[in-house]
Design a protein around this motif. Sequence first.
Motif, short mmCIF file in Angstrom:
data_model
loop_
_atom_site.label_atom_id
_atom_site.label_comp_id
_atom_site.label_asym_id
_atom_site.label_seq_id
_atom_site.Cartn_x
_atom_site.Cartn_y
_atom_site.Cartn_z
N GLY A 2 0.78 -1.26 -0.11
CA GLY A 2 0.07 -0.17 -0.09
C GLY A 2 0.88 1.24 -0.12
O GLY A 2 1.90 1.20 0.44
N LEU A 3 0.06 2.47 -0.40
CA LEU A 3 0.95 3.81 -0.41
C LEU A 3 0.10 4.63 0.31
O LEU A 3 -1.07 4.73 0.26
N VAL A 4 0.62 5.42 1.11
CA VAL A 4 0.32 6.13 2.12
C VAL A 4 1.07 7.63 1.91
O VAL A 4 2.23 7.62 2.22
N THR A 5 0.05 8.44 1.39
CA THR A 5 0.89 9.86 1.14
C THR A 5 0.07 11.08 1.43
O THR A 5 -1.16 10.88 1.68
N ASN A 6 0.44 12.27 1.89
CA ASN A 6 -0.06 13.27 2.38
C ASN A 6 -0.31 14.10 0.98
O ASN A 6 0.50 14.16 0.16
N GLY A 7 -0.99 15.05 1.30
CA GLY A 7 -1.49 16.09 0.08
C GLY A 7 -3.01 15.98 -0.25
O GLY A 7 -3.60 15.27 -0.05
N SER A 8 -2.94 16.88 -1.30
CA SER A 8 -4.42 16.93 -2.09
C SER A 8 -4.59 15.79 -3.03
O SER A 8 -3.70 15.19 -3.67
N SER A 9 -5.79 15.43 -3.11
CA SER A 9 -5.98 14.20 -4.04
C SER A 9 -5.67 14.47 -5.59
O SER A 9 -4.77 13.86 -6.15
N GLU A 10 -5.81 15.79 -5.87
CA GLU A 10 -5.37 15.86 -7.35
C GLU A 10 -4.09 16.05 -7.64
O GLU A 10 -3.53 15.25 -8.65
N ARG A 11 -3.16 16.59 -6.62
CA ARG A 11 -1.84 16.65 -6.84
C ARG A 11 -1.25 15.24 -6.66
O ARG A 11 -0.19 14.96 -7.48
N GLU A 31 -4.12 11.68 1.69
CA GLU A 31 -4.78 12.51 2.86
C GLU A 31 -5.92 13.42 2.52
O GLU A 31 -6.82 13.40 2.99
N GLY A 32 -5.70 13.84 1.09
CA GLY A 32 -6.92 14.58 0.76
C GLY A 32 -8.40 13.87 0.49
O GLY A 32 -9.04 14.38 0.38
N GLU A 33 -8.03 12.48 0.40
CA GLU A 33 -9.31 11.63 0.02
C GLU A 33 -9.88 10.93 1.46
O GLU A 33 -11.06 11.04 1.66
N LEU A 34 -8.93 11.07 2.44
CA LEU A 34 -9.50 10.29 3.49
C LEU A 34 -9.80 11.14 4.49
O LEU A 34 -10.51 11.26 5.44
N GLY A 35 -9.31 12.66 4.36
CA GLY A 35 -9.53 13.72 5.55
C GLY A 35 -8.58 13.71 6.44
O GLY A 35 -8.65 14.42 7.74
N PHE A 36 -7.61 12.79 6.39
CA PHE A 36 -6.51 12.85 7.47
C PHE A 36 -5.47 12.24 6.77
O PHE A 36 -5.38 11.15 5.84
#
Length: 74
Positions: A2-11, A31-36
């Motif tokens: 799995g990949l865990v990444t922060n930032g906006s969904s679009e970017r 992060e942008g899709e999960l809300g955290f």
Amino acid sequence: MGLVTNGSSERQRDKIRRFELEKYFEFIFIEGELGFGKPDIRVYQHALEKFSIHPSDVWMVGDNLKWDVEAPQK
């Protein structure tokens, strides 16, 4: 894997598509899709639930000592 990444969904989705990374991961958590995101403990718990695995059966690889090592160890 799995990949865990922060930032906006679009970017982040743009980068994932550009480098053709989707094929390497069963789950991608942004992060942008999960809300955290990292280092929020919920992102690691969410990943464990999706994979149906115990924390002792997981390896975390990253480039941030606090977010990719310290936080998930908790």
